[in-house]
Design an enzyme around this catalytic site. Structure first.
Site, mmCIF file in Angstrom:
data_model
loop_
_atom_site.group_PDB
_atom_site.id
_atom_site.type_symbol
_atom_site.label_atom_id
_atom_site.label_comp_id
_atom_site.label_asym_id
_atom_site.label_seq_id
_atom_site.Cartn_x
_atom_site.Cartn_y
_atom_site.Cartn_z
ATOM 1 N N ASP A 122 0.841 -1.185 0.000
ATOM 2 C CA ASP A 122 0.000 0.000 0.000
ATOM 3 C C ASP A 122 0.886 1.248 0.000
ATOM 4 O O ASP A 122 1.520 1.508 1.016
ATOM 5 C CB ASP A 122 -0.986 0.001 1.161
ATOM 6 C CG ASP A 122 -0.367 -0.429 2.492
ATOM 7 O OD1 ASP A 122 0.626 -1.183 2.506
ATOM 8 O OD2 ASP A 122 -0.902 -0.012 3.535
ATOM 9 N N GLU B 138 13.014 1.810 6.712
ATOM 10 C CA GLU B 138 11.916 0.960 6.255
ATOM 11 C C GLU B 138 12.083 0.548 4.800
ATOM 12 O O GLU B 138 11.755 -0.561 4.403
ATOM 13 C CB GLU B 138 10.596 1.719 6.439
ATOM 14 C CG GLU B 138 9.367 0.975 5.979
ATOM 15 C CD GLU B 138 8.136 1.857 5.902
ATOM 16 O OE1 GLU B 138 7.024 1.322 5.973
ATOM 17 O OE2 GLU B 138 8.291 3.098 5.765
#
Length: 604
Positions: A348, A557
């Protein structure tokens, strides 16, 4: 079960009802049913607990909206506000919330938050893992470089920073928390991600096993087992607002890897019923799609589909802004359903799920049969077959071997493209063109755009029984050649796609899970060339992680694969650090490939 945790069968009954409530009316070959429309439906729980969870989420979303008006959009993170624990009664906090008009001032909003809420994340407490050792015995024996080893030990030490335990107050006063109680220690991704996440946990577990932290790895897995026992599936994350969707299913892979490291058969027995339950979830009518090939054979494959058609509570202001250009309420709900379903995918957001890569309102995730989801379910079926045999349930073992063989045939019949030598996502029609027995397969319904997910089935080569590979050596070599000329291989790793849309799961971002899945598959694909390519991918990824760590003091990340040492960007929130799966993949790569004494670890 740990004292004070909700009784699983009470919660499960409500969540099972939730699963039956929703399939969107626009989807062909699906039962037309009503969608859950309240925060209560998202939160699950017992009847009175459900009502309290609904009231809390509704209040927090109002707080989120008013905070945006008071503080402005610059640096605003909507998730922060639905993570706030109440420090007083919900009704008192609701009554004291500044009225919508006029907009509250920054000072008024800050004073309100300080009075009625505790800090986000304060309902988790530090929990030093007892099995952590500063330098474990047998740690990374193939890493000969002193510089690489010193850094690996720093990454290993980050497990202590990311380890938490849910505070007792969460179980004692659940109506004040969106955080869900869990029985064991947790390892969070980091930064804004203050709770457990499903598919992140697979690479956390892989890293913990490298760190010889077997007990912590077991606790991480058993927390997910507890979620299955309580809700019927593993939630996207351990928050009440995540109970409407899951994430890529890797629980069986975690159980298998822990068993492989420890030989603990009782651990497998403990998890086994939940693996069966999770498989039922992913093959239920909510996710299953029948497709008939040109020979008349019907194949069953799975898709992502959340049970939600409202703004995601953790991103409500963002979703509402996106939907503001849509006037029809029913069309808004369809968009919200697609947004939540895309969040279930873990990707997403990405142009992979859009009909128009420049327009998020064209998300169509529930109309897509994803390559990676069916890869993970195939492996789940193989894992369950192996576990069933291990615990003496031969009938179940045979049943799941049969299911895995059927899915293997389905993946190669519906998703494989012999011209491109890749597995491609398959797009379902939206016009209701579904005949009895399923959709008719059409070659032009395969998405011929190149994404890293097209190569993820190679990972199955690293996890096969005996001499049977998912893709044999000859096919794997052709897939490898396709990868090499795809344009995805970049200076610092594998790009997620070839299209720069400003979405975080598109070019130029590279993500740790994608690097690991593809490199580990190549490593076991049966040729020296594939092994060399796998090592090259791992080397580039380790170097970019190392350079970024040395420059910023943090693991990130995601990374920009165009340049070594550059963290990634894009998406709906600021880049995050910590970071669970990045740490796990770096440690796994160093264990699998080593790092010779004189090999340069900095960018070259």
């Amino acid at each position: 079960m740990a004292a004070g945790l909700p009784r699983p069968h009470h919660v499960l009954l409500l969540v099972l009802l939730l699963l039956l409530l929703f399939l969107p009316p626009s989807l062909p070959c699906a039962t037309t049913q009503m969608a859950p429309t309240t925060a209560a439906a998202a939160a699950g729980g017992e009847a009175n607990g459900n009502e309290a969870a609904s009231a809390l989420l509704e209040l927090l979303q109002r707080v989120q909206t008013e905070a945006l008006r008071a503080l402005g959009p610059d640096g605003f993170d909507p998730k922060l506000y639905v993570d706030l624990p109440l420090s007083t009664d919900e009704r008192a906090a609701a009554a004291a919330l500044p009225p919508p008009a006029p907009a509250p001032s920054r000072a008024e909003m800050e004073a309100y938050l300080a009075r009625y809420f505790a800090e986000a994340g304060s309902d988790l407490v530090a929990a030093d893992p007892p099995d952590f050792a500063p330098e474990p015995s047998g740690f990374l024996p193939r890493v000969g470089s002193p510089e690489a080893r010193a850094w690996a030990l720093e990454v290993h030490a980050l497990w202590k920073d990311l380890a938490r335990r849910v505070a007792p107050a969460v179980a004692e006063r659940p109506e004040r928390h969106t955080l869900l109680p869990l029985p064991g220690r947790v390892v969070v991704p980091g930064s804004r991600f203050r709770e457990v996440y499903y598919w992140d946990s697979y690479w956390v577990v892989r890293g913990l096993l490298v760190s010889k932290m077997y007990d912590t790895a077991k606790e991480v897995v058993l927390n997910l087992v507890y979620l299955v026992e309580t809700y019927g599936f593993v939630l996207n994350g351990a928050r009440s607002y995540y109970t409407n969707r899951s994430q890529p299913p890797l629980l069986s892979s975690m159980v298998l890897d822990v068993y492989g490291a420890t030989g603990d058969v009782e651990f497998v027995r403990r998890a086994f019923p939940s693996l069966l339950k999770e498989h039922s979830f992913w093959t239920s009518e909510v996710h299953n799609v029948p497709i008939r090939d040109n020979h008349g054979q019907v194949h069953n494959l799975s898709r992502y589909q959340a049970r939600w058609n409202k703004p995601r509570p953790e991103s409500a202001t963002i979703d509402e802004e996106l939907a503001s250009k849509i006037n029809c309420i029913a069309d808004k709900e369809k968009l919200y359903h697609q947004i939540a379903s895309t969040a279930e995918s873990g990707w997403d957001f990405s142009s992979r799920w859009m009909r128009n890569s420049t327009d998020m309102t064209t998300l169509a995730t529930t109309y897509i049969i994803p390559v990676d989801l069916n890869t993970f379910i195939f492996k789940m079926e193989r894992d369950i077959a192996a576990f069933a045999k291990l615990v003496g349930d031969n009938a179940t073992s045979e049943e799941f071997l049969k299911a895995s063989k059927a899915r293997h045939i389905a993946i190669d019949s519906i998703l494989w493209n012999s011209e491109m030598e890749q597995w491609l996502d398959y797009w379902l029609p939206t016009d209701g063109d579904c005949q009895q027995g399923g959709y008719q397969w059409k070659s032009d319904s395969q998405n011929r755009k190149i994404f890293a997910s097209n190569f993820i089935p190679l990972w199955l080569n690293a996890h096969h029984s005996g001499s049977v590979q998912f893709a044999d050596a000859a096919k794997s070599k052709r897939v490898m050649a396709s990868l090499q000329k795809s344009g995805l291989l970049c200076a610092a790793g594998i790009a997620t796609s070839l299209t720069n849309t400003s979405q975080q799961w598109d070019f130029p971002n590279g993500w740790a899970p994608v690097q690991h899945l593809i490199a580990e598959g190549l490593l076991h694909s049966g040729s020296e060339e594939a092994i060399k390519l796998a090592e090259d991918i791992a080397t580039r990824w380790v170097r970019t992680n190392y350079a970024a760590y040395k420059a910023t003091g943090a693991m990130h990340e995601k990374y920009d694969v165009e340049a070594c040492g550059k963290s990634g960007g894009g998406g709906e929130y600021k880049p995050q650090t910590g970071f669970g799966w990045s740490n796990g993949v770096v440690l796994s790569f160093l264990e699998e490939f080593g790092w010779p004494e004189h090999k340069e670890i900095g960018c070259t």
